[in-house]
Design a protein around this motif. Structure first.
Motif, PDB file in Angstrom:
ATOM      1  N   UNK A 109      24.492 -18.374  30.928  1.00  0.00           N
ATOM      2  CA  UNK A 109      25.246 -18.750  29.713  1.00  0.00           C
ATOM      3  C   UNK A 109      24.515 -19.222  28.804  1.00  0.00           C
ATOM      4  N   UNK A 110      23.035 -19.841  29.180  1.00  0.00           N
ATOM      5  CA  UNK A 110      22.289 -20.278  28.145  1.00  0.00           C
ATOM      6  C   UNK A 110      21.449 -19.042  27.601  1.00  0.00           C
ATOM      7  N   UNK A 111      20.713 -18.351  28.451  1.00  0.00           N
ATOM      8  CA  UNK A 111      20.064 -17.107  28.061  1.00  0.00           C
ATOM      9  C   UNK A 111      20.695 -16.116  27.625  1.00  0.00           C
ATOM     10  N   UNK A 112      21.900 -15.889  27.999  1.00  0.00           N
ATOM     11  CA  UNK A 112      22.741 -14.556  27.419  1.00  0.00           C
ATOM     12  C   UNK A 112      23.213 -15.032  26.122  1.00  0.00           C
ATOM     13  N   UNK A 113      23.545 -16.262  25.736  1.00  0.00           N
ATOM     14  CA  UNK A 113      23.888 -16.967  24.642  1.00  0.00           C
ATOM     15  C   UNK A 113      22.647 -16.482  23.459  1.00  0.00           C
ATOM     16  N   UNK A 114      21.545 -17.150  23.823  1.00  0.00           N
ATOM     17  CA  UNK A 114      20.356 -17.099  23.015  1.00  0.00           C
ATOM     18  C   UNK A 114      20.034 -15.468  22.738  1.00  0.00           C
ATOM     19  N   UNK A 115      20.071 -14.616  23.881  1.00  0.00           N
ATOM     20  CA  UNK A 115      19.733 -13.375  23.725  1.00  0.00           C
ATOM     21  C   UNK A 115      20.810 -12.619  22.814  1.00  0.00           C
ATOM     22  N   UNK A 116      22.267 -12.923  23.087  1.00  0.00           N
ATOM     23  CA  UNK A 116      23.072 -12.043  21.900  1.00  0.00           C
ATOM     24  C   UNK A 116      22.958 -12.587  20.805  1.00  0.00           C
ATOM     25  N   UNK A 125      22.859  -4.183  17.105  1.00  0.00           N
ATOM     26  CA  UNK A 125      24.461  -4.401  17.603  1.00  0.00           C
ATOM     27  C   UNK A 125      24.729  -3.653  18.884  1.00  0.00           C
ATOM     28  N   UNK A 126      24.153  -2.651  19.017  1.00  0.00           N
ATOM     29  CA  UNK A 126      24.249  -1.879  20.363  1.00  0.00           C
ATOM     30  C   UNK A 126      23.653  -2.762  21.657  1.00  0.00           C
ATOM     31  N   UNK A 127      22.436  -3.038  21.609  1.00  0.00           N
ATOM     32  CA  UNK A 127      21.850  -3.911  22.300  1.00  0.00           C
ATOM     33  C   UNK A 127      22.585  -5.484  22.720  1.00  0.00           C
ATOM     34  N   UNK A 128      23.111  -5.956  21.606  1.00  0.00           N
ATOM     35  CA  UNK A 128      23.655  -7.144  21.700  1.00  0.00           C
ATOM     36  C   UNK A 128      25.085  -7.014  22.514  1.00  0.00           C
ATOM     37  N   UNK A 129      25.790  -5.807  21.920  1.00  0.00           N
ATOM     38  CA  UNK A 129      26.922  -5.790  22.994  1.00  0.00           C
ATOM     39  C   UNK A 129      27.093  -5.246  24.332  1.00  0.00           C
ATOM     40  N   UNK A 130      25.700  -4.569  24.591  1.00  0.00           N
ATOM     41  CA  UNK A 130      25.381  -4.532  25.916  1.00  0.00           C
ATOM     42  C   UNK A 130      25.134  -5.715  26.643  1.00  0.00           C
ATOM     43  N   UNK A 131      24.541  -6.770  26.141  1.00  0.00           N
ATOM     44  CA  UNK A 131      24.338  -8.078  26.724  1.00  0.00           C
ATOM     45  C   UNK A 131      25.460  -8.667  26.884  1.00  0.00           C
ATOM     46  N   UNK A 132      26.599  -8.622  26.073  1.00  0.00           N
ATOM     47  CA  UNK A 132      27.909  -9.067  26.275  1.00  0.00           C
ATOM     48  C   UNK A 132      28.531  -8.501  27.400  1.00  0.00           C
ATOM     49  N   UNK A 133      28.386  -7.240  27.656  1.00  0.00           N
ATOM     50  CA  UNK A 133      28.862  -6.681  28.620  1.00  0.00           C
ATOM     51  C   UNK A 133      28.449  -7.117  29.998  1.00  0.00           C
ATOM     52  N   UNK A 134      27.213  -7.548  30.234  1.00  0.00           N
ATOM     53  CA  UNK A 134      26.719  -8.136  31.326  1.00  0.00           C
ATOM     54  C   UNK A 134      27.085  -9.388  31.604  1.00  0.00           C
TER      55      UNK A 134
END
Length: 241
Positions: A109-116, A125-134
């Motif tokens: 939750x920490x690393x994903x939130x920072x990365x997104x 945007x595409x990379x951020x959405x892919x991270x959200x899918x993860x």
């Protein structure tokens, strides 16, 4: 008085909001925990203070500390996460990526939130959405469901970035679909990234402790009779008198 040694396990906690990092540093310094553990706890608190200062000099100091210790446990990973968040404040995107690579033991939750949020602020945007899918694909092997979620702060940042971009209809549709899914499966949290970073870390430590033995009982007839039932202790029984 006879004594016997036993091991007692106690828990040390750092971060949280009740005590300032500087005060916690003093408490850690005066504690009896192992030196190696004390060093990584101290490092984590220093990176937390550097995060609060939001200066390039503080960021550089944190990066040096994190690179020196590597990614060995949750404490060192939290130090790296604090440093990644510090870099994000200063829009040092390469540093964000470098520090996130050294925070693999942090709750996602920490690393994903920072990365997104970082990707959103870079309009990737595409990379951020892919991270959200993860976030939806994480399996709960070590952490609880809440640790496999994403901060609303990161979602809001991504939503705003999509709205600000031109010809982003497809990205917004994809975002809304993912937003519904993370909500449905309880994979989002109202905690900010800063709140998540300050989530307390609990460290168990073992300390030897002596406990007195009742000499009266050792010399009692009841104890002597018990000893006599043990073959290899029979010859020793008289020594206890």
């Amino acid at each position: 008085m006879l004594t016997v040694k036993k091991t007692v396990t106690r828990t040390v906690s750092i971060l949280g909001r009740s005590v300032a990092p500087l005060e916690q540093l003093t408490l850690i310094k005066n504690s009896k925990i192992d030196r190696e553990v004390k060093d990584v706890l101290r490092q984590c608190l220093i990176t937390a203070m550097n995060f609060e200062s939001s200066s390039k000099d503080s960021l550089d100091k944190s990066k040096t500390l994190v690179r020196k210790s590597g990614d060995s446990c949750e404490i060192t990973s939290r130090s790296a996460a604090f440093t990644a968040a510090s870099a994000m404040k200063l829009k040092k995107w390469n540093d964000v990526d470098d520090m996130l690579r050294l925070s693999t033991h942090s709750p996602p939750v920490i690393t994903s939130s920072i990365r997104i949020r970082s990707l959103a602020e870079q309009s990737k945007l595409s990379e951020a959405l892919s991270e959200l899918e993860k976030v939806l694909m994480f399996e709960e092997e070590v952490f609880s469901t809440s640790n496999y979620s994403v901060s609303d702060e990161a979602l809001d940042s991504l939503c705003q970035a999509i709205k600000s971009a031109s010809q982003s209809t497809d990205e917004m549709k994809r975002f809304r679909n993912l937003q519904r899914l993370v909500t449905k499966y309880d994979r989002r949290t109202s905690q900010t990234i800063e709140d998540l970073l300050y989530t307390p870390i609990h460290v168990e430590k073992s300390e030897p402790e002596t406990e007195p033995i009742d000499e009266t009982f050792v010399k009692s007839k009841k104890f002597q009779d018990f000893v006599k039932q043990i073959p290899y202790m029979k010859d020793k029984a008289t020594e206890l008198k």
